[in-house]
Design a protein around this motif. Structure first.
Motif, PDB file in Angstrom:
ATOM      1  N   PHE A 101       0.716  -1.255   0.116  1.00 25.88           N
ATOM      2  CA  PHE A 101       0.046   0.049  -0.018  1.00 25.88           C
ATOM      3  C   PHE A 101       0.818   1.217   0.178  1.00 25.88           C
ATOM      4  CE2 PHE A 101      -2.499   3.314   2.336  1.00 25.88           C
ATOM      5  CZ  PHE A 101      -3.340   3.357   1.661  1.00 25.88           C
ATOM      6  N   LYS A 102       1.705   1.458   0.771  1.00 20.26           N
ATOM      7  CA  LYS A 102       2.718   2.452   0.844  1.00 20.26           C
ATOM      8  C   LYS A 102       4.359   2.059   1.155  1.00 20.26           C
ATOM      9  CE  LYS A 102       2.780   6.648   3.525  1.00 20.26           C
ATOM     10  NZ  LYS A 102       2.220   7.643   2.304  1.00 20.26           N
ATOM     11  N   ASP A 103       5.220   3.040   0.631  1.00 19.71           N
ATOM     12  CA  ASP A 103       6.569   2.742   0.956  1.00 19.71           C
ATOM     13  C   ASP A 103       7.339   3.932   1.225  1.00 19.71           C
ATOM     14  OD1 ASP A 103       7.627   3.469  -2.071  1.00 19.71           O
ATOM     15  OD2 ASP A 103       5.616   2.382  -1.759  1.00 19.71           O
ATOM     16  N   LYS A 104       8.295   3.896   2.107  1.00 21.69           N
ATOM     17  CA  LYS A 104       9.093   5.080   2.394  1.00 21.69           C
ATOM     18  C   LYS A 104      10.320   4.721   3.070  1.00 21.69           C
ATOM     19  CE  LYS A 104       6.491   6.284   6.586  1.00 21.69           C
ATOM     20  NZ  LYS A 104       5.632   7.526   7.177  1.00 21.69           N
ATOM     21  N   LEU A 105      11.361   5.375   2.856  1.00 20.42           N
ATOM     22  CA  LEU A 105      12.617   5.257   3.588  1.00 20.42           C
ATOM     23  C   LEU A 105      13.087   6.622   4.581  1.00 20.42           C
ATOM     24  CD1 LEU A 105      15.240   3.567   3.921  1.00 20.42           C
ATOM     25  CD2 LEU A 105      16.053   4.843   1.787  1.00 20.42           C
ATOM     26  N   ILE A 106      12.943   6.109   5.534  1.00 18.58           N
ATOM     27  CA  ILE A 106      13.352   7.099   6.668  1.00 18.58           C
ATOM     28  C   ILE A 106      15.027   7.028   7.088  1.00 18.58           C
ATOM     29  CG2 ILE A 106      13.002   8.019   8.973  1.00 18.58           C
ATOM     30  CD1 ILE A 106      10.140   6.971   8.903  1.00 18.58           C
ATOM     31  N   PHE A 107      15.733   8.055   6.943  1.00 18.57           N
ATOM     32  CA  PHE A 107      16.932   8.201   7.324  1.00 18.57           C
ATOM     33  C   PHE A 107      17.449   8.329   8.670  1.00 18.57           C
ATOM     34  CE2 PHE A 107      16.424   8.808   2.757  1.00 18.57           C
ATOM     35  CZ  PHE A 107      17.604   8.043   2.025  1.00 18.57           C
TER      36      PHE A 107
END
Length: 253
Positions: A101-107
């Motif tokens: 549904f959703k995808d993100k990369l948190i640094f």
């Protein structure tokens, strides 16, 4: 089966579960890919709504923190996000097929502030109540680096904020903060938690980034493959929120 019956039972009881070493073999590749993504300077812009920003906990400096979405600019992240193994693990927790549904990369670089207590579920009409978050650890994640802290059992209460379609933080008196569980993860470990599980994170007080691939799934019965529709709506919603503060030059790239 990737998850044991005990892990599945723990997820439904507590609202979260961890699985160690799932992507240990891919951890170095993910680390290299995360480093490559930070070099995509043309994308990292305050008007690009793909980017998220977070203040330094001490200086207040606003710094780049996240790509959302990320799989369309990262073949490595896409391979992990769409891996049959991860999809099958989510399906085990659901008891039916799962869809990305959703995808993100948190640094989360050193010094970055954390996030206040909240639930990931937002009461948009199109937002799936089966929303489930998956963390794939790229770096070691612990209390010193501002790991995600979850609060067991509260997922059974459902949405704990006004159902007005806006993002809300939770008040401390809504959750027993003494019961928090810090998700300590090593590179390649995976954690799952419900979209209704309250969670927060502290500042990164370590000397290294705490990079996490954040993925979300929903069930077949709760919309199926609606990732593209979600991001189309999400981008429009974001631009409207920015415009309310006079920021009208936003775009997605």
């Amino acid at each position: 089966m990737p998850l044991t019956p005990e892990q599945i039972a723990a997820y439904h009881r507590d609202g979260f579960v961890t699985a160690h070493g799932v992507f240990a073999a891919e951890a170095a590749e993910l680390q290299n890919e995360a480093a490559r993504l930070t070099e995509l300077k043309p994308l990292i812009d305050v008007n690009n709504i793909r980017c998220r920003w977070q203040d330094h906990a001490e200086t207040g400096e606003c710094r780049f923190d996240c790509f959302d979405p990320v799989i369309d600019i990262s073949p490595v992240c896409e391979r992990i996000a769409r891996s049959p193994l991860l999809r099958d693990m989510a399906a085990q927790l659901y008891g039916e097929p799962a869809f990305l549904f959703k995808d993100k990369l948190i640094f989360k670089p050193p010094g970055a502030k954390g996030y206040d207590m909240h639930q990931d579920y937002i009461s948009w009409e199109s937002f799936p109540e089966s929303f489930l978050t998956v963390i794939v650890a790229i770096d070691p994640s612990d209390a010193s680096s501002g790991a995600t802290e979850v609060f067991p059992g509260y997922h059974e209460q459902g949405c704990m904020s006004p159902r007005d379609g806006m993002y809300h933080t939770l008040k401390d008196d809504q959750v027993d903060v003494t019961q928090g569980v810090v998700l300590e993860l090593q590179p390649g470990d995976v954690a799952f938690f419900s979209g209704f599980t309250p969670h927060r994170s502290a500042p990164n007080k370590s000397e290294h980034s705490r990079r996490l691939l954040y993925l979300s799934f929903n069930t077949a019965r709760d919309g199926g493959d609606v990732r593209s529709a979600h991001y189309a709506f999400f981008h429009e919603w974001l631009q409207e929120r920015y415009a309310e503060y006079g920021k009208t030059e936003t775009y997605f790239r």
